[in-house]
Design an enzyme around this catalytic site. Structure first.
Site, PDB file in Angstrom:
ATOM      1  N   PHE A   1      38.390  40.859  43.691  1.00  0.00           N
ATOM      2  CA  PHE A   1      38.753  39.598  43.037  1.00  0.00           C
ATOM      3  C   PHE A   1      39.268  39.916  41.641  1.00  0.00           C
ATOM      4  O   PHE A   1      38.557  40.521  40.836  1.00  0.00           O
ATOM      5  CB  PHE A   1      37.574  38.626  42.950  1.00  0.00           C
ATOM      6  CG  PHE A   1      38.010  37.289  42.416  1.00  0.00           C
ATOM      7  CD1 PHE A   1      38.577  36.342  43.244  1.00  0.00           C
ATOM      8  CD2 PHE A   1      37.897  36.994  41.062  1.00  0.00           C
ATOM      9  CE1 PHE A   1      39.027  35.124  42.749  1.00  0.00           C
ATOM     10  CE2 PHE A   1      38.349  35.781  40.556  1.00  0.00           C
ATOM     11  CZ  PHE A   1      38.910  34.839  41.394  1.00  0.00           C
TER      12      PHE A   1
ATOM     13  N   ASP B   1      38.673  46.773  36.490  1.00  0.00           N
ATOM     14  CA  ASP B   1      38.452  45.361  36.165  1.00  0.00           C
ATOM     15  C   ASP B   1      36.947  45.193  35.966  1.00  0.00           C
ATOM     16  O   ASP B   1      36.175  45.178  36.921  1.00  0.00           O
ATOM     17  CB  ASP B   1      38.967  44.490  37.322  1.00  0.00           C
ATOM     18  CG  ASP B   1      38.650  43.010  37.131  1.00  0.00           C
ATOM     19  OD1 ASP B   1      37.817  42.670  36.262  1.00  0.00           O
ATOM     20  OD2 ASP B   1      39.223  42.185  37.867  1.00  0.00           O
TER      21      ASP B   1
ATOM     22  N   LYS C   1      34.653  37.305  31.018  1.00  0.00           N
ATOM     23  CA  LYS C   1      33.392  36.593  31.255  1.00  0.00           C
ATOM     24  C   LYS C   1      32.386  36.641  30.108  1.00  0.00           C
ATOM     25  O   LYS C   1      32.363  35.742  29.292  1.00  0.00           O
ATOM     26  CB  LYS C   1      32.770  37.070  32.568  1.00  0.00           C
ATOM     27  CG  LYS C   1      33.595  36.625  33.779  1.00  0.00           C
ATOM     28  CD  LYS C   1      32.782  36.525  35.045  1.00  0.00           C
ATOM     29  CE  LYS C   1      33.490  35.692  36.093  1.00  0.00           C
ATOM     30  NZ  LYS C   1      34.387  36.402  36.986  1.00  0.00           N
TER      31      LYS C   1
END
Ligand SMILES: *Cc1c(COP(=O)(O)O)cnc(C)c1O
Length: 397
Positions: free
Chosen positions: A137, A222, A251
């Site tokens: 993702f 990532d 995040k």
């Protein structure tokens, strides 16, 4: 407005892309959040791995308030001390050379992909391919959606940008078979988050690093979910001891204030020049003040170490539940406070039951319960959750 009115208003006016739970949240403190009816929840999702300091951490609140009273935004046409000091702190902690600030995870990845392409072109016109992993993702923009090798997210959005190729995660042979002189980068999550908390075998990431070096390709990690202390170190590549050429983070970086970044090392640090990339909001003084405060608190409160210790404790407790409910719980896996519990049925009902009981957890990849709590939780919080899980699991056995 009461709860029903708020939900009705939102449903009438908001594009219905989220399958939301029927509660309206109002405020939080530490690892707890409260809804508008005063019900208290223990939050083991933390805004999807965002609220690394929990809710309303006094130092983060003060940093944001202080900065808001000075200057919130001034564009990237000017320097600010907040941005300069965040750039210095983050590159130092990451062991990287330079950083670019964006506003979200997808934007950080988008920038990293553009940078990799531009770097590839310095080697040859054909060096454009980006290899990513199945069940990854990477975000919802066009390039990051294409990097996200999951058909369910891509369906309906074709034509997608070209030049992306996919391999199964944790499968070195598959990667060896498609890496070529056309590969400009291999992009991976060190631990797949949304794809189900998938942890690579020991040595896999090292071997990928070697393969990239042998073929002149960049390695992009990532770390939007794994970063900011979650796996025990500020970045998971420090936990796994494999250094990427580019790493992306978002995040947890602002503790809830939107900010993302990509960091670059070595030969890629000098690829972008004035005008090559940009952002109006990215790295504005408010977001940078928040991120500076998050980094300071992570260091002061030793939250990486806490994540490592609490993660081990929580996984041991979950494994006790696994032996008790072995039909339901198939696997417990994780690193630090990034934990997945593979179950033998869709997780949604269990998540719903936990919510009713006052526990916020999450399910990803259909049958994996995901726990990404604030990094400053203690054993009592874990014990509280485990007692509840014991009760709820019993209902499903
Ligand atoms: C959440 C996430 C993203 C996307 O971040 P957004 O801020 O939602 O754009 C990208 N990569 C990983 C690994 C993520 O967990």
């Amino acid at each position: 407005m009461n709860k029903e009115q708020i939900i009705a208003q939102d449903e009438q006016h908001y594009v219905p892309v989220f399958a939301r739970y029927p509660i309206v949240l109002s405020h939080g403190e530490g690892p707890y959040v409260y809804d508008t009816e005063g019900k208290k929840y223990l939050d083991f999702l933390a805004g999807i791995a965002v609220n690394v300091l929990g809710h309303a951490h006094p130092k983060l609140v003060a940093a944001i308030a202080e900065q808001a009273g000075k200057i919130i935004h001034c564009s990237n046409l000017y320097y600010t001390e907040q941005q300069a000091s965040l750039a210095a702190a983050l590159t130092k902690l990451a062991g990287m050379d330079k950083v670019f600030f964006a506003n979200s995870g997808a934007e950080a990845n988008e920038g990293a992909i553009k940078l990799a392409r531009k770097y590839g072109k310095t080697l040859s016109e054909d060096r454009v391919e980006i290899i990513t992993a199945e069940n990854s993702f990477h975000g919802r923009t066009y390039a990051t959606l294409t990097a996200t090798a999951q058909p369910k997210y891509q369906k309906g959005y074709e034509p997608l940008p070209g030049g992306f190729r996919y391999v199964p995660f944790n499968d070195l042979e598959a990667l060896k078979n498609i890496v070529s002189e056309k590969t400009c980068a291999v992009m991976l999550e060190p631990i797949q988050g949304e794809g189900g908390i998938n942890i690579p075998d020991a040595g896999y990431l090292q071997a990928v690093r070697q393969l990239c070096d042998d073929n002149g390709a960049l390695l992009i990690f990532d770390e939007i979910q794994t970063g900011m202390g979650r796996t025990g170190n500020l970045f998971a590549y420090q936990t796994f001891d494999v250094k990427p050429d580019i790493v992306t983070v978002a995040k947890g970086l602002g503790g809830g204030v939107p900010i993302g970044a990509f960091l670059v090392a070595g030969k890629v640090a000098d690829v972008f020049h004035a005008g090559d990339h940009g952002s109006t909001f990215g790295g504005n003084p408010l977001a940078c003040a928040a991120a500076n405060s998050v980094l300071a608190v992570i260091a002061e409160e030793n939250l990486g170490a806490n994540a490592a210790v609490m993660g081990e404790y929580m996984m041991a407790e979950l494994r006790k539940l696994q032996s008790k409910y072995s039909q339901l719980i198939l696997d417990v896996r994780g690193k630090g406070l990034m934990i997945g519990v593979q179950i033998s049925r869709p997780g949604r009902e269990i998540v719903n039951r936990c919510l009713e009981e006052g526990y916020i957890i999450n399910c990803t990849a259909g049958e994996v319960l995901r726990f990404v709590p604030p990094l400053n939780i203690n054993k009592n919080h874990i014990d509280e959750l485990i007692v509840n899980l014991d009760k709820v699991f019993a209902e499903f056995c």
